[in-house]
Write an enzyme that holds these catalytic residues in place. Structure first.
Site, short mmCIF file in Angstrom:
data_model
loop_
_atom_site.label_atom_id
_atom_site.label_comp_id
_atom_site.label_asym_id
_atom_site.label_seq_id
_atom_site.Cartn_x
_atom_site.Cartn_y
_atom_site.Cartn_z
N HIS A 1 -4.34 -9.05 3.89
CA HIS A 1 -5.83 -8.78 4.14
C HIS A 1 -6.31 -9.94 5.09
O HIS A 1 -6.14 -10.53 5.43
CB HIS A 1 -6.40 -9.12 2.89
CG HIS A 1 -6.30 -7.51 1.81
ND1 HIS A 1 -6.52 -8.50 0.14
CD2 HIS A 1 -6.07 -6.91 1.49
CE1 HIS A 1 -6.51 -7.15 -0.09
NE2 HIS A 1 -6.33 -6.49 0.34
N ARG B 1 0.51 -1.68 -0.04
CA ARG B 1 0.19 0.13 0.57
C ARG B 1 0.93 1.12 0.20
O ARG B 1 1.90 1.04 0.61
CB ARG B 1 -0.80 0.36 1.53
CG ARG B 1 -1.83 -1.49 1.95
CD ARG B 1 -2.78 -1.08 2.24
NE ARG B 1 -3.72 -2.31 3.19
CZ ARG B 1 -3.45 -3.04 4.07
NH1 ARG B 1 -1.96 -3.26 3.87
NH2 ARG B 1 -4.09 -4.35 3.66
N LYS C 1 -2.07 -2.45 7.52
CA LYS C 1 -3.36 -2.14 8.48
C LYS C 1 -2.84 -2.61 10.17
O LYS C 1 -3.17 -4.00 10.24
CB LYS C 1 -4.54 -2.00 7.96
CG LYS C 1 -4.52 -0.80 6.56
CD LYS C 1 -5.64 -0.95 6.04
CE LYS C 1 -5.81 -0.18 5.00
NZ LYS C 1 -6.95 0.13 4.05
N TYR D 1 -9.44 -8.11 -5.97
CA TYR D 1 -8.21 -7.33 -5.62
C TYR D 1 -7.72 -8.14 -7.34
O TYR D 1 -6.76 -7.50 -7.99
CB TYR D 1 -7.01 -7.19 -5.22
CG TYR D 1 -7.41 -6.62 -4.33
CD1 TYR D 1 -6.36 -5.30 -3.95
CD2 TYR D 1 -8.03 -6.50 -3.33
CE1 TYR D 1 -6.12 -4.14 -3.50
CE2 TYR D 1 -7.45 -4.93 -2.29
CZ TYR D 1 -7.23 -3.70 -2.44
OH TYR D 1 -6.88 -3.02 -1.33
N ARG E 1 -1.21 -2.25 -6.69
CA ARG E 1 -1.67 -3.34 -5.61
C ARG E 1 -2.67 -4.36 -6.47
O ARG E 1 -2.39 -5.62 -6.26
CB ARG E 1 -2.24 -2.59 -4.84
CG ARG E 1 -2.24 -3.83 -3.44
CD ARG E 1 -2.69 -3.03 -1.86
NE ARG E 1 -3.13 -3.30 -1.34
CZ ARG E 1 -2.59 -4.51 0.25
NH1 ARG E 1 -1.51 -4.22 -0.26
NH2 ARG E 1 -3.43 -4.99 0.47
N HIS F 1 -3.37 2.83 -6.39
CA HIS F 1 -3.52 1.44 -6.19
C HIS F 1 -3.81 0.78 -7.21
O HIS F 1 -3.47 -0.88 -7.00
CB HIS F 1 -5.37 1.55 -5.45
CG HIS F 1 -5.34 0.82 -4.66
ND1 HIS F 1 -4.65 0.43 -3.13
CD2 HIS F 1 -6.34 0.07 -4.58
CE1 HIS F 1 -5.59 -0.28 -2.92
NE2 HIS F 1 -6.43 -0.33 -3.09
#
Length: 250
Positions: free
Chosen positions: A221, A116, A142, A230, A198, A195
């Site tokens: 994820h 990211r 994250k 994705y 990715r 993005h």
């Protein structure tokens, strides 16, 4: 929360309060929905703003700053299924040839390692580690979740040679994710975003191994359902899947 999330949430709250222009305990549901309706947002941005304001008013009520919560019964924003849009390799190659060295390096990291923007912006030389006969990136994603991502040897050496922050800047020593994204976007054609790099990584990685759990790990994820959004299937994969149903057992 990450610095990027804090900045985004704070921005939503400040903009709303400034636009409504009332004391906190006088703001109504109509005031908030009126402000939100004037914003030219897509579904994802509207859902993000709603989350910011719900969090803020929940805090305001809990701390006694106000007794009313205008966000209490505002329904969630219905999201449509995402459509994968992997950037073509030809576009990436052109961007790499036109961007200055530091931006080209960021494009390469995002395209071939699937990071990211925020993960790329925070890379340090010490996050590149030799493992066995190859190299791995130690990526903090994250929620502070750490994952190890394989890295091509030549790229690993380039990152290692940078020393300290790979992409230095004014945000605690490194470049801000938002500014990095804007710099990368300058070298991508209209209709393509950072993005999409990715998405390219996810689609190519899945086409190579057909292991969605492995791709889920590589992308960091929490849910396989997110990973599925994705991955763009190529025509050959669809053809092979369909041909399996063409023959009836006798």
């Amino acid at each position: 929360r990450s610095n990027g999330t804090i900045m985004l949430r704070s921005s939503h709250i400040r903009r709303c309060l400034r636009a409504v222009g009332k004391p906190l305990d006088k703001i109504t549901r109509q005031d908030v929905t009126g402000w939100m309706s004037t914003q030219e947002w897509g579904r994802a941005a509207r859902a993000s703003a709603r989350a910011s304001l719900r969090t803020f008013w929940a805090w305001a009520v809990a701390t006694g700053a106000t007794a009313s919560n205008p966000m209490a019964d505002i329904p969630p924003v219905r999201q449509l299924p995402g459509v994968p849009k992997p950037i073509p390799d030809a576009v990436v190659v052109v961007a790499l040839s036109q961007a200055p060295p530091e931006i080209a390096l960021a494009i390469e990291v995002m395209a071939v390692c699937g990071l990211r923007r925020a993960e790329c912006a925070c890379l340090r030389a010490c996050d590149i580690e030799p493992v066995g006969q190859g190299w791995m990136l130690r990526v903090v994603g994250k929620g502070g979740r750490v994952r190890m991502v394989p890295c091509p040897p030549l790229l690993a050496r380039k990152l290692k040679a940078r020393g300290g922050w790979v992409f230095p800047g004014a945000q605690q020593g490194h470049i801000s994710p938002g500014w990095l994204g804007k710099l990368i976007s300058r070298y991508l054609p209209p209709g393509w975003t950072p993005h999409a790099l990715r998405h390219r990584y996810a689609s190519v990685a899945y086409a190579k191994g057909h292991d969605i759990r492995a791709v889920q790990h590589l992308l960091g994820h929490a849910s396989v359902a997110t990973t599925q959004m994705y991955i763009a299937l190529n025509d050959m994969a669809v053809q092979e899947a369909a041909s399996g149903a063409w023959h009836l057992a006798s």
